[in-house]
Design an enzyme around this catalytic site. Structure first.
Site, PDB file in Angstrom:
ATOM      1  N   GLU A  61      23.253  20.366 -80.197  1.00 44.10           N
ATOM      2  CA  GLU A  61      23.927  19.233 -80.855  1.00 44.10           C
ATOM      3  C   GLU A  61      23.027  18.561 -81.891  1.00 44.10           C
ATOM      4  O   GLU A  61      21.809  18.477 -81.706  1.00 44.10           O
ATOM      5  CB  GLU A  61      24.301  18.194 -79.788  1.00 44.10           C
ATOM      6  CG  GLU A  61      25.272  18.736 -78.767  1.00 44.10           C
ATOM      7  CD  GLU A  61      25.346  17.906 -77.491  1.00 44.10           C
ATOM      8  OE1 GLU A  61      26.428  17.872 -76.886  1.00 44.10           O
ATOM      9  OE2 GLU A  61      24.333  17.300 -77.093  1.00 44.10           O
ATOM     10  N   ASP A 233      28.659  15.578 -69.762  1.00 43.39           N
ATOM     11  CA  ASP A 233      28.422  15.157 -71.149  1.00 43.39           C
ATOM     12  C   ASP A 233      28.846  16.188 -72.178  1.00 43.39           C
ATOM     13  O   ASP A 233      28.339  16.204 -73.296  1.00 43.39           O
ATOM     14  CB  ASP A 233      26.934  14.783 -71.330  1.00 43.39           C
ATOM     15  CG  ASP A 233      25.986  15.930 -70.974  1.00 43.39           C
ATOM     16  OD1 ASP A 233      26.471  16.997 -70.568  1.00 43.39           O
ATOM     17  OD2 ASP A 233      24.765  15.751 -71.112  1.00 43.39           O
TER      18      ASP A 233
HETATM   19  P1  NAD Z   1      17.851  19.485 -64.735  1.00 42.92           P
HETATM   20  O1  NAD Z   1      18.380  20.855 -64.868  1.00 42.92           O
HETATM   21  O2  NAD Z   1      16.392  19.257 -64.853  1.00 42.92           O
HETATM   22  O3  NAD Z   1      18.294  18.888 -63.311  1.00 42.92           O
HETATM   23  C1  NAD Z   1      19.602  19.002 -62.809  1.00 42.92           C
HETATM   24  C2  NAD Z   1      19.534  18.950 -61.295  1.00 42.92           C
HETATM   25  O4  NAD Z   1      20.880  18.905 -60.804  1.00 42.92           O
HETATM   26  C3  NAD Z   1      18.854  20.174 -60.690  1.00 42.92           C
HETATM   27  O5  NAD Z   1      17.808  19.779 -59.819  1.00 42.92           O
HETATM   28  C4  NAD Z   1      19.994  20.873 -59.924  1.00 42.92           C
HETATM   29  O6  NAD Z   1      19.573  21.535 -58.746  1.00 42.92           O
HETATM   30  C5  NAD Z   1      20.917  19.681 -59.617  1.00 42.92           C
HETATM   31  N1  NAD Z   1      22.298  20.041 -59.307  1.00 42.92           N
HETATM   32  C6  NAD Z   1      23.097  20.934 -59.949  1.00 42.92           C
HETATM   33  N2  NAD Z   1      24.314  20.959 -59.346  1.00 42.92           N
HETATM   34  C7  NAD Z   1      24.262  20.055 -58.344  1.00 42.92           C
HETATM   35  C8  NAD Z   1      25.211  19.615 -57.370  1.00 42.92           C
HETATM   36  N3  NAD Z   1      26.431  20.135 -57.309  1.00 42.92           N
HETATM   37  N4  NAD Z   1      24.850  18.661 -56.470  1.00 42.92           N
HETATM   38  C9  NAD Z   1      23.584  18.140 -56.508  1.00 42.92           C
HETATM   39  N5  NAD Z   1      22.643  18.521 -57.407  1.00 42.92           N
HETATM   40  C10 NAD Z   1      22.985  19.460 -58.311  1.00 42.92           C
HETATM   41  O7  NAD Z   1      18.639  18.599 -65.787  1.00 42.92           O
HETATM   42  P2  NAD Z   1      18.273  17.132 -66.308  1.00 42.92           P
HETATM   43  O8  NAD Z   1      17.461  17.190 -67.539  1.00 42.92           O
HETATM   44  O9  NAD Z   1      17.809  16.295 -65.167  1.00 42.92           O
HETATM   45  O10 NAD Z   1      19.730  16.644 -66.757  1.00 42.92           O
HETATM   46  C11 NAD Z   1      20.717  16.384 -65.786  1.00 42.92           C
HETATM   47  C12 NAD Z   1      22.073  16.248 -66.439  1.00 42.92           C
HETATM   48  O11 NAD Z   1      22.089  15.090 -67.259  1.00 42.92           O
HETATM   49  C13 NAD Z   1      22.426  17.413 -67.373  1.00 42.92           C
HETATM   50  O12 NAD Z   1      23.779  17.758 -67.140  1.00 42.92           O
HETATM   51  C14 NAD Z   1      22.232  16.865 -68.757  1.00 42.92           C
HETATM   52  O13 NAD Z   1      23.057  17.493 -69.702  1.00 42.92           O
HETATM   53  C15 NAD Z   1      22.606  15.418 -68.540  1.00 42.92           C
HETATM   54  N6  NAD Z   1      22.008  14.472 -69.471  1.00 42.92           N
HETATM   55  C16 NAD Z   1      22.794  13.466 -69.928  1.00 42.92           C
HETATM   56  C17 NAD Z   1      22.266  12.507 -70.783  1.00 42.92           C
HETATM   57  C18 NAD Z   1      23.117  11.368 -71.247  1.00 42.92           C
HETATM   58  O14 NAD Z   1      22.715  10.624 -72.131  1.00 42.92           O
HETATM   59  N7  NAD Z   1      24.261  11.145 -70.649  1.00 42.92           N
HETATM   60  C19 NAD Z   1      20.936  12.599 -71.218  1.00 42.92           C
HETATM   61  C20 NAD Z   1      20.135  13.631 -70.705  1.00 42.92           C
HETATM   62  C21 NAD Z   1      20.691  14.560 -69.823  1.00 42.92           C
END
Ligand code: NAD
Length: 359
Positions: A61, A233
């Site tokens: 993005e 997101d």
């Molecule tokens: P990451 O991959 O480091 O961590 C994600 C975690 O979620 C992992 O530990 C995984 O095991 C866990 N997980 C996956 N499915 C699960 C479930 N069903 N139940 C419980 N745990 C589960 O990712 P991250 O960098 O921590 O980002 C997390 C999420 O936040 C991503 O989807 C990312 O796109 C989103 N994000 C959103 C924003 C925003 O501004 N809204 C900003 C950054 C990241």
């Protein structure tokens, strides 16, 4: 040009050292203040939904925004399966430029700053939406964003207990280890989402999976809870059962973008939502009753990255972080680009030894 004729460049380690020197809780509080200030002057910004390029495994993005004085953009990806190849799910970099000349003031890693600004914005929204007596948070998804979420809610709302759950137990154990020495904050690892939500005032969902997941179902949600939904997101990537949304007060960052990317993509296109700037400027309430369920449907908006860039730029200048690079050609005679190129063949180049080393 404000700084020098060269662009300030911060690599990932420069940013990490800068944030480490400031301290994560202080950085989050400063950043939250920047986000609040910028959302309170919402109408001054030229805004657009981000430009997203989807693939079967992720998204890339571009996120631009300007207030007519400065222009900012972020490049960011979201690849939930990247952990399998030992790469982060979310990686970002970005630029701050001056509108008057178009000169790029700073080019920087934004991976860490994305985690900081997401946590800061989550906590800022929760401060206006959660019940004021909230002290216990459930944190579902304990990956890269998790520590920052916990520290932001601790610093801005006084959350004292984080009930942590992840399908990957090692992720939860790492979160508990990393935050073990934080005073007045206990991380309680639990085995199920239900157990995490037991007694929680606030629930942050921060999972990564490119699917319509239902991490939370209506039976888990109690009156008065605040839900901070961060992981949904993208189109086709959500975390909450739609029936939870139908009964809650929903706040979003920028409605045109969240309609496509947020939890509310599951609702009718005219389902009522409030934008965060309206709440932060006092035009709309974040919560109307103690027993109301409130949701911050966070997807991440370019204005938060502008706030992060603005904060990073000031902090880097104050602490002399990073270095200056010739990011763009700056010929002494600006119309003689060709002559400058020819003269560059003879002049010694600052990075010549580095290039030789690479060869
Ligand atoms: P990451 O991959 O480091 O961590 C994600 C975690 O979620 C992992 O530990 C995984 O095991 C866990 N997980 C996956 N499915 C699960 C479930 N069903 N139940 C419980 N745990 C589960 O990712 P991250 O960098 O921590 O980002 C997390 C999420 O936040 C991503 O989807 C990312 O796109 C989103 N994000 C959103 C924003 C925003 O501004 N809204 C900003 C950054 C990241």
């Amino acid at each position: 040009m404000k700084d020098t004729a060269k662009t300030r460049f911060l690599d990932a380690t420069d940013v990490a050292r800068l944030v480490g020197a400031i301290g994560v809780p202080v950085a989050i509080m400063q950043l939250a203040d920047h986000v609040r200030q910028d959302f309170q002057r919402w109408e001054q910004f030229e805004k657009s939904a981000r430009l997203a390029s989807h693939s079967p495994v992720g998204v890339i993005e571009l996120m631009p925004v300007t207030d007519g004085v400065q222009y900012a953009f972020k490049y960011v990806n979201g690849h939930p399966r990247n952990a399998r190849v030992s790469m982060p799910t979310v990686m970002a970099c970005g630029m701050l430029a001056e509108v008057e000349t178009g000169f790029p003031l700073m080019l920087t890693d934004l991976t860490l700053a994305t985690a900081l600004r997401t946590a800061a914005t989550s906590a800022l929204a929760a401060r206006a939406m959660a019940r004021p007596d909230s002290k216990v948070m459930a944190l579902i998804g304990n990956g890269a964003q998790a520590e920052f979420q916990a520290l932001a809610f601790h610093a801005l709302l006084g959350v004292r207990e984080v009930r942590a759950y992840d399908i990957d137990r090692e992720a939860t154990a790492r979160l508990a280890r990393n935050l073990a020495s934080v005073a007045n904050l206990s991380i309680v690892p639990v085995e199920t989402v239900h157990a995490a939500l037991a007694g929680a005032d606030i629930v942050s969902t921060v999972t990564a999976d490119k699917t319509r997941a239902t991490i939370l179902t209506p039976d888990m949600v109690r009156p008065g809870m605040h839900l901070n939904a961060v992981g949904g997101d993208c189109p086709g990537k959500t975390e909450l059962h739609p029936d939870i949304l139908r009964k809650a007060r929903i706040v979003v960052e920028y409605e045109p973008q969240t309609r496509l990317e947020g939890e509310i993509q599951q609702l009718a296109p005219d389902a009522p939502v409030t934008e965060l700037w309206q709440v932060l400027s006092g035009r709309m309430p974040g919560r109307a009753a103690t027993d109301e369920v409130t949701i911050f449907d966070s997807v991440g908006f370019a204005l938060e990255d502008y706030s992060a860039l603005r904060w990073l730029y000031a902090a880097a200048r104050a602490r002399h972080a990073g270095r200056h690079v010739e990011l763009v050609a700056m010929p002494p005679d600006p119309r003689n680009l060709y002559g400058w190129m020819m003269a560059s063949q003879e002049a010694p180049h600052a990075s010549a030894s580095h290039e030789a080393a690479l060869a």
